[in-house]
Design an enzyme around this catalytic site. Sequence first.
Site, mmCIF file in Angstrom:
data_model
loop_
_atom_site.group_PDB
_atom_site.id
_atom_site.type_symbol
_atom_site.label_atom_id
_atom_site.label_comp_id
_atom_site.label_asym_id
_atom_site.label_seq_id
_atom_site.Cartn_x
_atom_site.Cartn_y
_atom_site.Cartn_z
ATOM 1 N N ASP A 32 38.688 29.269 35.989
ATOM 2 C CA ASP A 32 37.858 30.149 36.913
ATOM 3 C C ASP A 32 36.489 29.460 37.266
ATOM 4 O O ASP A 32 35.470 29.965 37.055
ATOM 5 C CB ASP A 32 37.698 31.486 36.321
ATOM 6 N N GLU A 208 42.585 39.195 42.968
ATOM 7 C CA GLU A 208 41.358 38.971 42.146
ATOM 8 C C GLU A 208 40.621 37.669 42.890
ATOM 9 O O GLU A 208 41.053 37.082 43.791
ATOM 10 C CB GLU A 208 41.760 38.670 40.702
HETATM 11 O O1 FUB Z 1 40.325 34.282 33.749
HETATM 12 C C1 FUB Z 1 40.885 35.451 33.607
HETATM 13 C C2 FUB Z 1 41.314 36.038 35.071
HETATM 14 O O2 FUB Z 1 42.295 35.252 35.212
HETATM 15 C C3 FUB Z 1 40.202 35.705 35.981
HETATM 16 O O3 FUB Z 1 39.375 36.672 36.112
HETATM 17 C C4 FUB Z 1 41.236 35.756 37.168
HETATM 18 O O4 FUB Z 1 40.767 35.295 38.288
HETATM 19 C C5 FUB Z 1 42.363 34.796 36.628
HETATM 20 O O5 FUB Z 1 41.818 33.564 36.925
#
Ligand code: FUB
Length: 447
Positions: A32, A208
């Site tokens: 991320d 997300e």
């Molecule tokens: O790293 C945990 C989660 O996985 C992140 O918050 C999302 O965007 C995905 O990459």
Amino acid sequence: MKKTTLLFLSMTLLAGASLAQNPFIRDQFTADPTARVFEGKVYVYPSHDIPSPIERLKEWFCMADYHVFSSENLTDWTDHGVIVSQDNVPWVNPEGYSLWAPDCIERNGKYYFYFPAPAKDTLVGRGMMTGVAIADKPYGPFVPQPEPIKGTFGIDPCTLIDKDGQAYIYWAGFGGLLGAKLQDNMLELDGNPVAVEGLPGPDQGMKEGPFVFERNGKYYFTFPWVKNNTTELLAYAMGDSPLGPFEMKGEIMDESPSGCWTNHHSIVEYKGQWYLFYHHNDLSPTFDKNRSIRIDSLFFNPDGTIQKVTPTLRGVGVTDAKREIQLDRYSRLSDAGASIDYLDSANTFKGWKTILGDNGAYVQYNKVDFGSSLPKTVKVNAASATGGKLVVKLGGAKGKTIAEINVPKGGQWTETDATLKEAPTGVQDLWVSLKGKGNVEIDWMKF
Ligand code: FUB
């Protein structure tokens, strides 16, 4: 001594360096990546995946703290150590192990680090909220605020300060991707969050990871998207104002061919070039919750739309010819007779090797900087059960041969030198092939 001071001291002592190519952090798992340009350098704020120490998260994402990394040349990266930990934020559940995708932004000389984390049950109830930690420098020390930002249930905060000075925050909440104005203190929402219009909904694979930026008066809302009911690709929409509405434009990166379920990115301009930071599970091929961050160049079309990025192992930046050149992070590899493998599959952090097993099999590695120092020899660290001859050229298959290296027979890693036929200068593409029969494994080469 205050706890934050102690944390800063320990992180300075722990600081280390990592090298270029993809993935570009090789001594820990990272994911991320949010890249920002501060004080003339690129700072990257990633999540920090770890193998879970607790049973509940053994098969899931597990993160207990954040590091920050910086680089001036996108080749040499400095790890500034831990900046925020689940143990030093008053409202965060210290057993949560879920410090997910963060961001950091500068305002009036202060650095605001935004991160999603699970709150202590007794404080604000279950679920992830957005915390803030503040520093005078991009690498800390960061002082966490005592409470999360009210009204920010969800994950993956991203921030934007518009040209008029108004700050915005975006995150993935219940019902989709949300956005809101931030008050001048950068710690409170200014009004209610709005659902960002013009994007696929949660029932269409939106999950997300929003990342919003402005370029030439256009706002880009970029995000991971489970478009095809498989894994996440990266996509984007464009609009005329920070909170939209946006219009879907296309895809920035395809789904990972190796099946890493998540991708998560940021886009930044540095020294006149745009870059895409994203992640893959290079160092953990059988468990895609332990990821590693990467960079590749990104280009815009004249109408402002984004050209699709093909992920590379070579990454970006120039490699100094005098240092170990990891050919396995190649620019091109021959279809037949060449392959890449881990040096030690039981410890992937040791890196990779290039295997040339057929007459003519080759590997090409672009952008090696020979400077003006006129090297006289080339050294290769290689192992060969059969013995074999390597041909080193500049510029590709049809380029000039600058050396031939006879790698001795024997299974052990051995450093072998050869005299250069001529001394290269400047930035060159390196091409290495096997001449004749044999099988040669190459760890690195240097001049
Ligand atoms: O790293 C945990 C989660 O996985 C992140 O918050 C999302 O965007 C995905 O990459």
